[in-house]
Design an enzyme around this catalytic site. Structure first.
Site, PDB file in Angstrom:
ATOM      1  N   ASP A  13       0.812  -1.228   0.000  1.00 46.84           N
ATOM      2  CA  ASP A  13       0.000   0.000   0.000  1.00 46.84           C
ATOM      3  C   ASP A  13       0.838   1.268   0.000  1.00 46.84           C
ATOM      4  O   ASP A  13       0.422   2.311   0.525  1.00 46.84           O
ATOM      5  CB  ASP A  13      -0.968   0.014   1.204  1.00 46.84           C
ATOM      6  CG  ASP A  13      -1.881  -1.192   1.218  1.00 46.84           C
ATOM      7  OD1 ASP A  13      -2.200  -1.693   0.130  1.00 46.84           O
ATOM      8  OD2 ASP A  13      -2.278  -1.628   2.316  1.00 46.84           O
ATOM      9  N   LYS A  16       1.783   2.182  -4.966  1.00 46.08           N
ATOM     10  CA  LYS A  16       2.355   1.624  -6.200  1.00 46.08           C
ATOM     11  C   LYS A  16       1.445   1.885  -7.405  1.00 46.08           C
ATOM     12  O   LYS A  16       1.924   2.228  -8.477  1.00 46.08           O
ATOM     13  CB  LYS A  16       2.574   0.108  -6.038  1.00 46.08           C
ATOM     14  CG  LYS A  16       3.571  -0.247  -4.942  1.00 46.08           C
ATOM     15  CD  LYS A  16       3.696  -1.744  -4.764  1.00 46.08           C
ATOM     16  CE  LYS A  16       2.418  -2.407  -4.280  1.00 46.08           C
ATOM     17  NZ  LYS A  16       2.048  -2.063  -2.888  1.00 46.08           N
ATOM     18  N   GLY A  40      -4.502  -4.389  -3.852  1.00 46.11           N
ATOM     19  CA  GLY A  40      -5.486  -3.354  -4.159  1.00 46.11           C
ATOM     20  C   GLY A  40      -4.718  -2.102  -4.520  1.00 46.11           C
ATOM     21  O   GLY A  40      -4.100  -1.492  -3.657  1.00 46.11           O
ATOM     22  N   HIS A  41      -4.695  -1.778  -5.805  1.00 44.47           N
ATOM     23  CA  HIS A  41      -3.903  -0.641  -6.275  1.00 44.47           C
ATOM     24  C   HIS A  41      -4.845   0.470  -6.723  1.00 44.47           C
ATOM     25  O   HIS A  41      -5.628   0.293  -7.647  1.00 44.47           O
ATOM     26  CB  HIS A  41      -2.976  -1.078  -7.429  1.00 44.47           C
ATOM     27  CG  HIS A  41      -1.959  -2.107  -7.001  1.00 44.47           C
ATOM     28  ND1 HIS A  41      -1.073  -2.692  -7.860  1.00 44.47           N
ATOM     29  CD2 HIS A  41      -1.678  -2.617  -5.775  1.00 44.47           C
ATOM     30  CE1 HIS A  41      -0.296  -3.540  -7.192  1.00 44.47           C
ATOM     31  NE2 HIS A  41      -0.649  -3.515  -5.925  1.00 44.47           N
ATOM     32  N   GLN A 223       2.061  -6.025  -3.184  1.00 41.38           N
ATOM     33  CA  GLN A 223       2.512  -6.119  -1.790  1.00 41.38           C
ATOM     34  C   GLN A 223       3.807  -5.304  -1.600  1.00 41.38           C
ATOM     35  O   GLN A 223       4.009  -4.354  -2.332  1.00 41.38           O
ATOM     36  CB  GLN A 223       2.688  -7.581  -1.363  1.00 41.38           C
ATOM     37  CG  GLN A 223       1.367  -8.344  -1.203  1.00 41.38           C
ATOM     38  CD  GLN A 223       0.809  -8.898  -2.495  1.00 41.38           C
ATOM     39  OE1 GLN A 223       1.518  -9.554  -3.254  1.00 41.38           O
ATOM     40  NE2 GLN A 223      -0.451  -8.662  -2.769  1.00 41.38           N
TER      41      GLN A 223
END
Ligand code: GDP
Ligand code: IMO
Ligand code: MG
Length: 423
Positions: A13, A16, A40-41, A223
């Protein structure tokens, strides 16, 4: 831009997705190489929010080839729902997305098993995203997994699934659970296979064709370094190699083709899930949560927050070979009077300038802080280095010096435009 691997240098988080979106402008091909829909981007484009889980964030820019590489675990049902969500938002997927036929499939019993194991661990749980990532990678390592190439083989898949579910039933029974019924699973997965079949291909061959054409690659790490199965705070980690080396193994592109590694770091630190976090701070957690920030993009869980940890990121710079830094969420520190940075650890009566491998040792480390004056100004409108307050520039320069890499991007807000380029 040359061929670039982008990695998180903390616990995920780091921002990225936002940085990938910025860099995609200069790339032709964007590749995901590990992880799955545990990621989750978040990307904001002109006020519209997109959260990508499996699909490379490059999909938001027209004309970019996006590849889900062999190292990823794919939940086909989640992938289809992600494609549909994007299409509703007006993003055209078309022929832009390819999926490796060697990527492993996450099956419905994987999340069930993930959840059951977490429950059984009680207080010692990892705090996983419950997406079945660990069990899916375990099947891969145990050589009993089903791959995307098998999923789209309508003749072989029913039998492979039946076989796999036979053992899964026995494993789940240990936890007093049953897998979802075979027939229902087969129907749902066969339908998904029909839709995904045109995208499933030998991506190694395709990527090497693109290399031969001189196309520029961007590898989108998921990650972060300290969630890496080897280099992270084991067992409080994910089940893949999230560090730069994982990008080559997870795509079939050799290390010699990599020109640059961008390390993304927040100007402070966050972590979701359990595990050691030496600089965790109630003060900064409360302040950031009160601003409505730092809630998980995948699970919505509030993230644990702490001061910037230079020991952690310095080691991540080394492990990944980071040559350029992207520093994000600088604006998150705008309101603080003073800002602390961890420059070393004390473990018993020893002083450490590296990260111990054992989670229990890291948990026992006490941070040694250096304090910086806050800038108490809104930075979110800055678009050039000179427009940042002097105290902010000094803070960022010190971070770069402490971790040993050159700052290339500074991010002062979630939007594409809220970016300062220094390269
Ligand atoms: P990722 O998993 O590394 O892609 O990061 P996430 O998307 O899970 O979390 C990063 C969060 O920070 C998201 O909500 C982003 O929109 C947000 N973000 C990224 N960079 C910045 C920034 O510079 N400032 C602010 N305010 N938010 C940012
Ligand atoms: P992105 O790509 C932050 C964490 C989970 C948990 C541990 C194991 O958005 O940075 P898993 O479901 O992978 O078995 O969970 O890893 N985790 C993440 N934390 N960002 C992520 O992805 C994460 N993916 C997994 O919270 O602690
Ligand atoms: Mg995320």
């Amino acid at each position: 831009m040359a061929n670039t691997i982008l990695v998180g240098t903390q616990w995920g988080d780091e921002g990225k997705g936002k940085i990938i979106d910025v860099l995609t402008d200069e790339a032709d091909v964007v590749v995901r190489t590990q992880g799955g829909n545990n990621a989750g981007h978040t990307v904001f484009v002109r006020g519209e929010k997109y959260i990508l889980h499996l699909i490379p964030s490059g999909i938001l820019r027209p004309g970019k080839l996006c590849v889900i590489g062999n190292g990823v675990v794919v939940n086909p049902l989640s992938l289809i729902s992600e494609i549909e969500t994007l299409e509703k938002l007006g993003v055209r997927i078309g022929r832009k997305l390819l999926i490796s036929d060697a990527a492993h499939v996450a099956l419905p019993f994987h999340p069930k098993l993930d959840e059951a194991r977490e429950k059984a661990k009680g207080k010692k749980r990892i705090g996983t995203t419950k997406r079945g990532i660990g069990p899916a990678y375990a099947d891969k390592a145990s050589r009993v997994g089903i791959r995307m190439g098998d999923l789209v083989d309508a003749e072989r898949f029913p039998e492979l699934l039946r076989e796999r579910m036979r053992e899964a039933r026995r494993i789940l029974a240990l936890y007093g659970l049953r897998p979802p019924p075979y027939r229902r699973t087969l129907d749902a997965y066969a339908e998904a296979a029909e839709r995904l079949r045109p995208m499933v291909t030998n991506t190694v061959v395709r990527l090497h064709r693109e290399i031969a054409k001189g196309k520029r690659f961007l590898f989108e790490g998921a990650q972060g370094t300290y969630l890496d199965i080897d280099h992270g705070t084991y067992p409080y980690v994910t089940s893949s190699n999230t560090t730069a080396g994982g990008a080559c193994a997870g795509s079939g592109v050799p290390p010699a083709k990599i020109d640059s590694v961008v390390g993304v770091m927040k100007a402070y630190t966050t972590r979701v899930g359990e595990g050691p976090f030496p600089t965790e701070s109630e003060e900064i957690s409360q302040a950031l949560h009160a601003m409505g920030r730092e809630f998980g993009a995948t699970t919505g869980r509030p993230r644990r927050c702490g001061w910037f940890d230079a020991v952690l990121v310095r080691q991540a710079v080394k492990i990944n070979g980071v040559d350029r830094l992207a520093i994000t969420n600088v604006d998150g520190l705008d309101a603080f009077d003073r800002i602390r940075v961890c420059v070393g650890y004390r473990l018993g009566n020893r002083r450490l300038d590296w990260v111990p491998s054992r989670a229990a040792d890291l948990a026992a480390c006490r941070p040694v802080y250096r304090e910086f004056p806050g800038w108490k100004q809104d930075t979110s409108g800055a678009r050039a280095w000179e427009e940042l307050p002097a105290a902010c520039r000094r803070y960022l320069e010190s971070l770069a010096e402490l971790v040993g890499a050159r700052p290339a991007i500074v991010s002062v807000g979630p939007d594409r435009e809220q970016t300062i380029r220094l390269d």
